[in-house]
Enzyme design. Structure first.
Site, PDB file in Angstrom:
ATOM      1  N   PRO A 148     -22.160   9.312 -78.569  1.00 63.36           N
ATOM      2  CA  PRO A 148     -20.501   8.504 -78.720  1.00 63.36           C
ATOM      3  C   PRO A 148     -20.664   7.656 -78.411  1.00 63.36           C
ATOM      4  O   PRO A 148     -20.987   7.248 -77.153  1.00 63.36           O
ATOM      5  CB  PRO A 148     -19.748  10.320 -78.452  1.00 63.36           C
ATOM      6  CG  PRO A 148     -20.720  10.877 -77.921  1.00 63.36           C
ATOM      7  CD  PRO A 148     -21.671  10.648 -77.601  1.00 63.36           C
ATOM      8  N   GLU A 149     -20.130   6.736 -79.031  1.00 58.22           N
ATOM      9  CA  GLU A 149     -20.043   5.109 -78.341  1.00 58.22           C
ATOM     10  C   GLU A 149     -18.767   5.449 -78.169  1.00 58.22           C
ATOM     11  O   GLU A 149     -17.660   5.501 -78.615  1.00 58.22           O
ATOM     12  CB  GLU A 149     -20.721   4.203 -79.314  1.00 58.22           C
ATOM     13  CG  GLU A 149     -22.134   4.156 -79.716  1.00 58.22           C
ATOM     14  CD  GLU A 149     -22.929   4.170 -78.337  1.00 58.22           C
ATOM     15  OE1 GLU A 149     -21.876   3.056 -77.400  1.00 58.22           O
ATOM     16  OE2 GLU A 149     -24.071   4.085 -78.256  1.00 58.22           O
TER      17      GLU A 149
ATOM     18  N   LYS B 172     -15.927   5.076 -72.145  1.00 63.44           N
ATOM     19  CA  LYS B 172     -16.379   6.689 -73.096  1.00 63.44           C
ATOM     20  C   LYS B 172     -15.512   8.030 -72.695  1.00 63.44           C
ATOM     21  O   LYS B 172     -16.120   9.078 -72.669  1.00 63.44           O
ATOM     22  CB  LYS B 172     -17.365   7.140 -73.218  1.00 63.44           C
ATOM     23  CG  LYS B 172     -18.343   5.401 -73.824  1.00 63.44           C
ATOM     24  CD  LYS B 172     -19.834   6.199 -73.650  1.00 63.44           C
ATOM     25  CE  LYS B 172     -20.555   4.322 -74.662  1.00 63.44           C
ATOM     26  NZ  LYS B 172     -21.371   4.834 -74.434  1.00 63.44           N
TER      27      LYS B 172
END
Length: 144
Positions: A2-3, A51
């Protein structure tokens, strides 16, 4: 993996499902925090910091998670069928209408909100956050 934009959208979706809602279930499946139960408490908001995700419960606690490589959060209608196996769930939160499940989270911990800056402050201001201050960003750039 995931970015940042994925984490930001996850925070947005979680906030829509949890903001201002009372938790009717809280099941944290991390041994150190397994006895923590926020049932009956209200979620203030959910924010992304880089994040990291911070689910703020009332004015005192945050559920701090990081997705790392495999993690994700899903929002289901209460009683809805999960798209991942239950043994991969690390956190289950329910409201009157929704079930929110964190699967395969890189880490999950409970921290006092007063310690959020210690946990994620090194990331600096969030460009998409409500506390973004262009003048402060410029000051930091010039100081470096």
């Amino acid at each position: 993996m995931p970015e940042g934009d994925t984490v930001w959208r996850a925070a947005r979706d979680l906030n829509r499902a949890l903001h201002g809602k009372e938790l009717t279930r809280c099941d944290i499946r991390v041994p150190k925090f397994a006895t923590v139960d926020f049932t009956g408490r209200t979620v203030r908001d959910v924010v992304a910091r880089g994040k990291h995700l911070l689910i703020r419960v009332e004015e005192e606690w945050s559920i701090h998670s990081h997705l790392k490589m495999e993690g994700l959060w899903h929002v289901y209608p209460k009683g809805g069928k999960w798209r991942r196996p239950a043994f991969k769930a690390r956190c289950i939160l329910e409201t009157e209408t929704s079930t929110i499940v964190g699967f395969e989270l890189g880490f999950l911990r409970i921290i006092p909100q007063a310690e959020e800056d210690d946990a994620v402050g090194y990331l600096g201001p969030d460009l998409l956050g409500p506390d973004w201050n262009a003048e402060e960003a410029l000051r930091r750039l010039r100081a470096d």
